[in-house]
Design an enzyme around this catalytic site. Structure first.
Site, PDB file in Angstrom:
ATOM      1  N   GLY C 157       0.823  -1.196   0.000  1.00 16.57           N
ATOM      2  CA  GLY C 157       0.000   0.000   0.000  1.00 16.57           C
ATOM      3  C   GLY C 157       0.859   1.248   0.000  1.00 16.57           C
ATOM      4  O   GLY C 157       2.051   1.214   0.311  1.00 16.57           O
ATOM      5  N   CYS C 158       0.245   2.363  -0.348  1.00 20.70           N
ATOM      6  CA  CYS C 158       1.000   3.614  -0.438  1.00 20.70           C
ATOM      7  C   CYS C 158       1.476   4.072   0.934  1.00 20.70           C
ATOM      8  O   CYS C 158       2.656   4.409   1.105  1.00 20.70           O
ATOM      9  CB  CYS C 158       0.165   4.694  -1.126  1.00 20.70           C
ATOM     10  SG  CYS C 158      -1.485   4.912  -0.433  1.00 20.70           S
TER      11      CYS C 158
END
Lengths: 351, 351, 351, 351
Positions: C157-158
């Site tokens: 995920g970012c």
């Protein structure tokens, strides 16, 4: 206290009306309606109102039987004209922010909006609410209300407001000939509140784009206003643009001079035109949208470009203020004989 | 590998040149200069380069003796022409991004820039570097370089680039008469890197404003380009605007038709004009600045507005790309006989 | 040339994948799919591609039978795991950008995502694709592919990417004790492409807001990464914020020191951790999101605050670059034995 | 009518003071001063005031002899304390927006500001002007003024205001132990009006960055406020961030619980703390800066994260409103016995 309601108060113009009317010293905002947000608190839709009000959206139909003095319609075109007759019949004065009663004839309406007008007989009764330039229209509405009848005011579009304020003094002086070129820039609230691919932050951010080139429906309204200025037809090429700001609208109007005018004469023309205006200021330098956002004010400038025999006039407004909600309240003040600035002393922000 | 340098590389156009040239497969960026930032690392002035390069700014004078093939001058006007003769004498081909060699005569230069031209004899040698429209000019420069002599290319201004690309096909077809109205919108990089009250974030944010009305110095450059399109004079009323985006420029050009043109003919005219162009795309719908930012690309559209006998043409570019650094590199590719897209396959961002 | 496809290419991460893969020298982007935009040209959905490609969106199901080497899944969670088994069975290596294979167990997945995992047996086969820190995981996937079998890479995920890069060197050194506080700020692309009231320009503009406080699903992913750093549990309080920018993500990580560390030791720890990294740069001063947008790069800094026995580490990435599409391609380069930077030499913009 | 002046009115906090005071029903804004803009009209420096006022900036020294009741000092630290004694001696009550009188001792001042305090004897007389939490301090000042003596009010910093409002109820309840982590985000007006490379639109746009990590001078002010809440020391790790908005500040405060608290108890704690507050609203959901910009309002929320035994409290204010000018006027209302909301019924904008 006048009892007023706002229909379509969940949209951007509608909620700006609510914001202004809640603080208006002579008006009591009795109801706000929304089809999509019926039953929700205003503060839940717009969290800026948290702690400030318990107003909730009711259905459009809830307005009947509230014994209103006036209603502000912030509805899409066609939806508006479907509601107007009943209000007028009930003696409720209508300030319509849609385009339904702005144009002079059902023919022009059909041509630009592609639908038949639902109540063409009311077009003549409607007055056009741009107080600085058409005060006699509003005086007619004032007369109706004074004599106990309901009036119908068509509030101008945002682009026509800024464009007409910019062009009027020169056109009115009979100095404009030929085609008028209007390039205008609007903030994204002008595209409405409904989420769309185009109004997504990541689409509108860091972008400018023209739209509705040659076909924008504000064109005939602008042309009609200019023709009222000097009695002549002025074909208008109108190109609106979208820019990455929320509120604010700048109209840049390029006009060919019928005869030369000195710079100081031009300045005098504009100064005189708005000398008595509470809301329109002729500025040195150029108008900036940031200077008028949140208010009912307009800033105007006109610059002569002698080498091309043209004048470039500009006007900055808040599309939701002087271009919509503010101007509607200004019209209501006029029609009900209240002080022009009542409820509209909205302080601009310096930054 | 060509040995190249960038003078004035700390400014916005200069650093975009550096960005492109660092990755150019046929050019070796030997030096970047800056008076204000001499001695500093590029990455300390622009932290986007951290971890990517050890380039440091040297003084302007450091470029002599580096045995360069070409230099890109990203200097203010007047500063540029003070440097050009020495480079040419030393056999270094010059790509000048200032306005100093864009205008056809010292008289016009004096009229708009208010100073005497320092080397009017070079005006004739300078070629105007808008490759899509004036490829023969660049061919002349190519010939000079092929024969071992230094060439001088005047890279177009940002507004003239977008405006000329928008207007050219219609003007070139002999279809335009009368005054041409140009309203353009630029991002804030167009105002330069020097901090000022006007470029402060809190001043530029959420604001649009016209500036330089009737007096912007790109006007004669636009007029000259249009007159080259059909051999006639076209007075231009040019009004630039500042909008809250960093990069991107949209020019909206309203032209009166000398004779009617059908919509499909108009479309054909534009399609044909840029059919072979690597960087200019005629789009359906309207060009958007966000679509070309970071690239050397332009998007163009033309819309007929028959009721006013006008055409509205629009062009979107990145003012630092096709409007400055990208176009300068495109010119360099042409002059040195490299592939047109070398170093310029800059992927646009979808969002 | 590897034959690759992107499923869900109309979303923001998907289109960024398409942008990168179209220019990748070793990969051939065979197909892009979209359920909502099936049949439309890429350039019609994202006008930045006008003139650049004739790619069109096909249906998700169209990917089978294309003889792909790899597929990138840019689908919502749950939609992703429904597709993975078929690809693996067909010998297609999967780079999954959803959360479906990031967590270590079906239990944790159920706890945070509220649904049963569809293929828990694949969780063990999935490797976590953060190349700078878990290169051995990717080596496992590389081995599979080398031996002719399909691999499954769960792309981080970012927020976990930026947070883990910021925290890792200190945690890995065994210097962190107690709760780790992560406050992060993301641009609006992080909220996805679907238009909503919250992502409307006029809602996101000029606003910052925390969201998902205490409940954001990236929390267990961050905690797992930190526990891999030193073998201990580190409870994480994670508060993401939305800010008015399109792309870019900054994670600010406040960690309590288990024992004191001198400023130069701290600097050395970070420098060493990323000394060989092509994409992660330890900066003096503070990382800025604008410096990495459009690239696969990360900027990291760590500052000791001795008076509180804490270290504040920060990391800036492009949420669509190193936080999504860029990192997925970096993983693909690793898994297929290509050079680490292939297709990822995306020049940052200085401005 | 009280006669008041604003010193340093050309800066962002100063001009917001001017904006509010011009409309204040009980105060007469007699003079605005500026060293840099002396002699200029307010409307020429801030064009939002065109058509609204003829106020002009005078010199700082011009304020003496104007028989003022109160002066608002919007000066940089150190410049402020140089002016305060003379005003007090002349019987003019001072509302100081600088940091000069916020800290409890000359020692702490020296430690964080690096200079000797010019009038340490006045530190004890100064009261800290956060009316919601320290009303007794303001009552002391009210007593002075009532008895004909001049008072000195140190108006809180923007970050301490938001942070203290967020943390207070929980700390005051004795529920917080250990280090408090404060991550806050401010709009660019927080960096002041002076143009700089950092505040250039093209630098601040589309960027977020932490700054002053571990060293920001608001840290001791926050720590002092928290220690007043429960009598204990709470070390604070404070990391401010800059985001691309003009006005608005969000503080996110992560606190470790000394003992568990149920969600509804937590909600009650916060509701009760601000139940009687005219300007602070505890919201469901999360506070948004856009909701309070242009006003003196604050929005607060607190969320329990039981799995980490932490509470995350957030507070949104306008850094120029409740964080500066608005709060200073609120203090003046208190000190002069005026209604709390006088001049401060500033309508928020819904959009």
């Amino acid at each position: 206290m006048l009892r007023v309601g706002v229909m379509g108060a969940a949209g951007y113009a509608g909620v700006e009306l609510a914001r202004i009317l809640m603080a208006h010293p002579d008006m009591d905002l009795v109801a706000i309606t929304s089809d999509s947000d019926e039953g929700r608190m205003l503060r839940d839709v717009y969290p800026a109102f948290a702690g400030l009000t318990d107003l909730a959206f009711t259905s459009h139909d809830s307005l009947s039987g509230l014994d209103l003095d006036a209603v502000f319609l912030a509805l899409p075109h066609t939806a508006s004209m479907a509601r107007v007759p009943a209000f007028l019949d009930a003696g409720v004065t209508v300030f319509d922010l849609s385009a339904d009663f702005r144009l002079p004839s059902a023919d022009v309406y059909r041509e630009w909006y592609g639908v038949e007008h639902a109540c063409p007989d009311l077009l003549e009764r409607a007055v056009y609410g741009l107080p600085e330039l058409f005060s006699r229209d509003l005086a007619r509405a004032r007369d109706r209300v004074s004599s106990g009848r309901a009036a119908l005011v068509a509030c101008p579009g945002c682009y026509p407001t800024a464009t007409t304020l910019a062009a009027w003094p020169l056109v009115h002086a009979g100095l404009v000939s030929g085609t008028v070129v209007v390039d205008a820039i609007s903030g994204v609230t002008g595209a409405g509140k409904r989420p769309s691919a185009r109004t997504h932050f990541c689409s509108a951010d860091e972008d400018v784009e023209a739209y509705g080139v040659g076909t924008h429906r504000h064109t005939p309204e602008i042309e009609r206003n200019l023709s009222r200025a000097d009695g002549h037809d002025h074909p208008v090429v109108f190109t609106p643009h979208l820019a990455p700001l929320s509120r604010g609208l700048l109209s840049t109007v390029t006009m060919s001079l019928a005869s030369a005018i000195a710079a100081d004469e031009l300045a005098g023309l504009y100064r005189d035109a708005y000398a008595d205006s509470a809301f329109v200021t002729v500025v040195e330098g150029q108008p900036r949208t940031a200077s008028v956002v949140g208010t009912n004010r307009a800033q105007v400038a006109a610059v002569s470009v002698p080498r091309t025999s043209c004048v470039v006039a500009t006007c900055a407004i808040d599309n939701l203020g002087k271009g919509a909600a503010g101007q509607a309240v200004q019209c209501a003040n006029a029609v009900f004989g209240l002080g022009e600035r009542r409820g509209l002393d909205l302080a601009p922000r310096a930054v």
